[in-house]
Design an enzyme around this catalytic site. Structure first.
Site, PDB file in Angstrom:
ATOM      1  N   HIS A   1      -2.835  11.836   0.028  1.00  0.00           N
ATOM      2  CA  HIS A   1      -2.464  13.186   0.563  1.00  0.00           C
ATOM      3  C   HIS A   1      -3.842  13.851   0.595  1.00  0.00           C
ATOM      4  CE1 HIS A   1       1.678  13.183   0.852  1.00  0.00           C
ATOM      5  NE2 HIS A   1       1.831  12.817  -0.385  1.00  0.00           N
TER       6      HIS A   1
ATOM      7  N   CYS B   1      -4.096  12.526   6.284  1.00  0.00           N
ATOM      8  CA  CYS B   1      -3.679  13.267   7.260  1.00  0.00           C
ATOM      9  C   CYS B   1      -4.918  14.367   7.687  1.00  0.00           C
ATOM     10  CB  CYS B   1      -2.494  14.147   7.053  1.00  0.00           C
ATOM     11  SG  CYS B   1      -1.121  12.951   6.569  1.00  0.00           S
TER      12      CYS B   1
ATOM     13  N   ARG C   1      -4.834  11.384  12.181  1.00  0.00           N
ATOM     14  CA  ARG C   1      -5.075  10.825  10.844  1.00  0.00           C
ATOM     15  C   ARG C   1      -6.850  10.805  10.774  1.00  0.00           C
ATOM     16  NH1 ARG C   1      -0.843  11.341  10.084  1.00  0.00           N
ATOM     17  NH2 ARG C   1       0.873   9.592   9.274  1.00  0.00           N
TER      18      ARG C   1
END
Length: 438
Positions: A337, A406, A415
């Site tokens: 993340h 991300c 991405r």
């Protein structure tokens, strides 16, 4: 009909009567017409106040004239229009009228101005002024030092005290009793009609009318409902944002730290051996010294089992399966993340070529050097995980590492890709590599 008053005994006629003598009564004026018709101008002169030595001194207060009405002299008194004889006590010019009887003078006014005695009027003596007495109480609220303020409640009380019977002592006692009831002043100041009106119950029709007037309309109810919905939605959104940006990081850091400690304890005790790992099982620790990142690496890239717990996931399933760090060739692909849930890859865009990336396992330290970065690409671009990743600048097989996350921040639309190349493999028995020591 106004009765005629008898004249005072005099040698002059009625029209030439002078009123300068003390004791004389009021005469006819032009405002009072004579029963038999008007008289000539000046027939009834106004009475002047006495002049000269016979004048009496003026005394403060109203000074009455001679005690009672003085009867005029008996006998015939000629008028200007001719002699009109009449006797004292007889009604002239009107047959059948009652005779005029003078009333006795009030007792306190004996010797008043014009009575002929020469004495002036004196008020009754206040008994308390001839002896010691208690000083007057201090001025109350709304009362000035020299007296009450005109128009205030103190002024009205003073007027009531002056009009009350009795002397100054009685008025002072009444004032003291009134001051003792100051606790009920607010209730006493309220008009009785207002208190009774407040207690008067409303009729049923009036009560219903007032209830309908107080009842809000449909527009008000709708606006209140919409406002409450907006407020509730805003509060829920604020709570959700707080949960995502703050609480998830707190919980993920705690879970990742616990998993890293467990791995190190197992490695120290020799309980874990290299091999095939189950999904969600931690097997290595990722170090990025420049970003101060130390995070466990688990098998798989599921959100709930790996990424949302603050760990980094290894691409090990299906077509996206990548090599392990110990393989002689291949691409070791990791996902993490960038925001929330521990956000381990939030600042990987700050890495520059040559920055170390270290993977720690039970037996080895694998040191990579950052080689290149792809800022934006499609989430479906899986070629970045190939053994020779597309767009990385590598042209032949080797031992590579790929970090994916991300972008932009707080979205998952695109991405970001960072690649590195292995430059050192160091056994744990030789200690930590220089990248972790410095």
């Amino acid at each position: 009909m106004t009765a005629l008053r008898p004249e005072r005994e005099s040698d002059t006629s009625y029209g030439q009567q002078s009123y300068g003598v003390p004791g004389a009564s009021e005469g006819w004026s032009e405002a009072q017409p004579h029963p038999q018709g008007p008289h000539p101008q000046g027939s009834y002169p106004q009475r002047p106040y006495p002049q000269g030595p016979e004048a009496q001194p003026h005394v403060a207060g109203p000074q009455p004239y001679a005690a009672g009405p003085q009867p005029y002299a008996a006998g015939p008194q000629p008028y200007a229009a001719g002699p009109q004889p009449y006797e004292a006590g007889q009604q002239a010019y009107e047959p059948g009228a009652q005779p005029f009887v003078p009333e006795p003078a009030p007792e306190p006014y004996a010797g008043a101005y014009g009575a002929g005695g020469g004495e002036s009027f004196l008020p009754p003596v206040d008994e308390e002024t001839v002896a010691l007495r208690i000083p007057d109480p201090p001025p109350a609220d709304g009362e000035a030092p020299d007296g009450p303020v005109p128009g205030s409640r103190a002024a009205s009380r003073a007027r009531q005290d002056r009009s009350a019977p009795g002397g100054r002592a009685a008025r002072r006692k009444a004032a003291k009793r009134r001051h003792g009831r100051q606790g009920n002043a607010a209730e006493a100041s309220t008009p009785a009609t207002a208190r009774e009106g407040a207690r008067t119950p409303l009729s049923r029709v009036e009560a219903r009318r007032q209830a309908r007037a107080r009842k809000p309309g449909a527009a008000v109810v709708a606006s209140r409902a919409i406002g409450e919905v907006f407020i509730t939605t805003g509060v829920l959104m604020l709570l959700f944002v707080t949960y995502q940006l703050w609480w998830t990081n707190v919980r993920a850091h705690a879970q990742a730290g616990k998993e890293a400690s467990s791995l190190q304890n197992d490695w120290a005790s020799g309980k874990r051996n290299p091999g095939v790992f189950e999904p969600g099982q931690g097997f290595a620790i990722l170090h990025i010294p420049k970003l101060d990142v130390v995070v466990p690496i688990a098998e798989g890239t599921s959100s709930k089992g790996v990424l949302d717990r603050g760990m980094v996931g290894h691409y090990a399933e299906g077509a996206l399966k990548t090599a392990m760090p110990g393989d002689k060739t291949g691409n070791f692909g990791l996902a993490g993340h960038r925001n929330t849930h521990g956000e381990p890859f939030r600042y990987i865009n700050r890495l520059a070529p040559g920055d170390p990336i270290v993977v720690e396992t039970q037996d080895e330290y694998y040191v990579y050097k950052m080689a290149s970065i792809l800022p934006v690409t499609s989430p479906s671009n899986t070629s970045v995980l190939n053994p020779i990743p597309t767009g990385s600048g590598f042209t032949k097989p080797g031992r590579y590492i790929t970090l994916t996350t991300c972008t932009p921040e707080f979205t998952s639309k695109y991405r970001m890709i960072v690649w590195g190349k292995m430059v050192e493999e160091r056994p744990r028995s030789k200690g930590k590599p220089d990248a972790l020591v410095n």
